[in-house]
Design a protein around this motif. Structure first.
Motif, PDB file in Angstrom:
ATOM      1  N   LYS A  25       0.840  -1.196   0.000  1.00 11.28           N
ATOM      2  CA  LYS A  25       0.000   0.000   0.000  1.00 11.28           C
ATOM      3  C   LYS A  25       0.885   1.259   0.000  1.00 11.28           C
ATOM      4  O   LYS A  25       0.609   2.218  -0.733  1.00 11.28           O
ATOM      5  CB  LYS A  25      -0.917  -0.004   1.226  1.00 11.28           C
ATOM      6  N   ALA A  26       1.958   1.245   0.789  1.00 11.06           N
ATOM      7  CA  ALA A  26       2.880   2.385   0.816  1.00 11.06           C
ATOM      8  C   ALA A  26       3.555   2.563  -0.537  1.00 11.06           C
ATOM      9  O   ALA A  26       3.724   3.692  -1.014  1.00 11.06           O
ATOM     10  CB  ALA A  26       3.926   2.180   1.909  1.00 11.06           C
ATOM     11  N   LYS A  27       3.934   1.465  -1.173  1.00 10.56           N
ATOM     12  CA  LYS A  27       4.579   1.528  -2.495  1.00 10.56           C
ATOM     13  C   LYS A  27       3.637   2.178  -3.511  1.00 10.56           C
ATOM     14  O   LYS A  27       4.062   3.007  -4.316  1.00 10.56           O
ATOM     15  CB  LYS A  27       4.972   0.124  -2.942  1.00 10.56           C
ATOM     16  N   MET A  28       2.359   1.808  -3.461  1.00 15.99           N
ATOM     17  CA  MET A  28       1.384   2.416  -4.385  1.00 15.99           C
ATOM     18  C   MET A  28       1.221   3.903  -4.092  1.00 15.99           C
ATOM     19  O   MET A  28       1.132   4.714  -5.017  1.00 15.99           O
ATOM     20  CB  MET A  28       0.041   1.691  -4.288  1.00 15.99           C
ATOM     21  N   SER A  29       1.202   4.279  -2.820  1.00 16.54           N
ATOM     22  CA  SER A  29       1.079   5.690  -2.459  1.00 16.54           C
ATOM     23  C   SER A  29       2.280   6.484  -2.939  1.00 16.54           C
ATOM     24  O   SER A  29       2.134   7.592  -3.467  1.00 16.54           O
ATOM     25  CB  SER A  29       0.939   5.837  -0.943  1.00 16.54           C
ATOM     26  N   LEU A  30       3.487   5.940  -2.764  1.00 20.89           N
ATOM     27  CA  LEU A  30       4.696   6.632  -3.203  1.00 20.89           C
ATOM     28  C   LEU A  30       4.739   6.821  -4.715  1.00 20.89           C
ATOM     29  O   LEU A  30       5.216   7.834  -5.206  1.00 20.89           O
ATOM     30  CB  LEU A  30       5.941   5.863  -2.751  1.00 20.89           C
ATOM     31  N   SER A  31       4.215   5.849  -5.441  1.00 14.47           N
ATOM     32  CA  SER A  31       4.252   5.943  -6.908  1.00 14.47           C
ATOM     33  C   SER A  31       3.371   7.072  -7.432  1.00 14.47           C
ATOM     34  O   SER A  31       3.546   7.518  -8.566  1.00 14.47           O
ATOM     35  CB  SER A  31       3.840   4.615  -7.539  1.00 14.47           C
ATOM     36  N   LYS A  32       2.453   7.562  -6.613  1.00 11.00           N
ATOM     37  CA  LYS A  32       1.565   8.654  -7.024  1.00 11.00           C
ATOM     38  C   LYS A  32       2.190  10.027  -6.806  1.00 11.00           C
ATOM     39  O   LYS A  32       1.650  11.033  -7.248  1.00 11.00           O
ATOM     40  CB  LYS A  32       0.239   8.565  -6.272  1.00 11.00           C
ATOM     41  N   LEU A  33       3.350  10.074  -6.117  1.00 14.01           N
ATOM     42  CA  LEU A  33       4.018  11.343  -5.852  1.00 14.01           C
ATOM     43  C   LEU A  33       4.977  11.693  -6.979  1.00 14.01           C
ATOM     44  O   LEU A  33       5.513  10.812  -7.647  1.00 14.01           O
ATOM     45  CB  LEU A  33       4.816  11.248  -4.542  1.00 14.01           C
ATOM     46  N   LYS A  39      11.281  12.800  -2.842  1.00 14.75           N
ATOM     47  CA  LYS A  39      12.520  13.216  -2.177  1.00 14.75           C
ATOM     48  C   LYS A  39      12.206  13.960  -0.887  1.00 14.75           C
ATOM     49  O   LYS A  39      12.839  13.715   0.150  1.00 14.75           O
ATOM     50  CB  LYS A  39      13.354  14.082  -3.110  1.00 14.75           C
ATOM     51  N   ALA A  40      11.229  14.857  -0.922  1.00 15.37           N
ATOM     52  CA  ALA A  40      10.859  15.618   0.273  1.00 15.37           C
ATOM     53  C   ALA A  40      10.363  14.687   1.384  1.00 15.37           C
ATOM     54  O   ALA A  40      10.720  14.864   2.558  1.00 15.37           O
ATOM     55  CB  ALA A  40       9.788  16.657  -0.068  1.00 15.37           C
TER      56      ALA A  40
END
Length: 65
Positions: A25-33, A39-40
């Protein structure tokens, strides 16, 4: 209240499976950034010096463009 969404969710009871689901779930969330947002967030979580060191290593070894 416009920055949150209520959703039904199913959570595994096995700690290993729950951790695995959380990471996906975190990986999917990060891919949307955007890259700048990624980086931030990394700098906020791990510290600027650590992120800069990791990025230098990745770039110097041609593992990242």
């Amino acid at each position: 209240m416009d920055k949150i969404k209520i959703v039904p969710d199913i959570e595994p009871t096995d700690p290993y499976e729950k951790a695995k689901a959380d990471i996906m779930k975190a990986k999917m969330s990060l891919s949307k950034l955007t890259p700048n947002q990624q980086k931030a967030l990394a700098e906020e979580l791990f510290g600027v010096a650590y992120v800069e060191t990791v990025l230098k290593v990745l770039f110097n070894n041609n593992l990242m463009r």
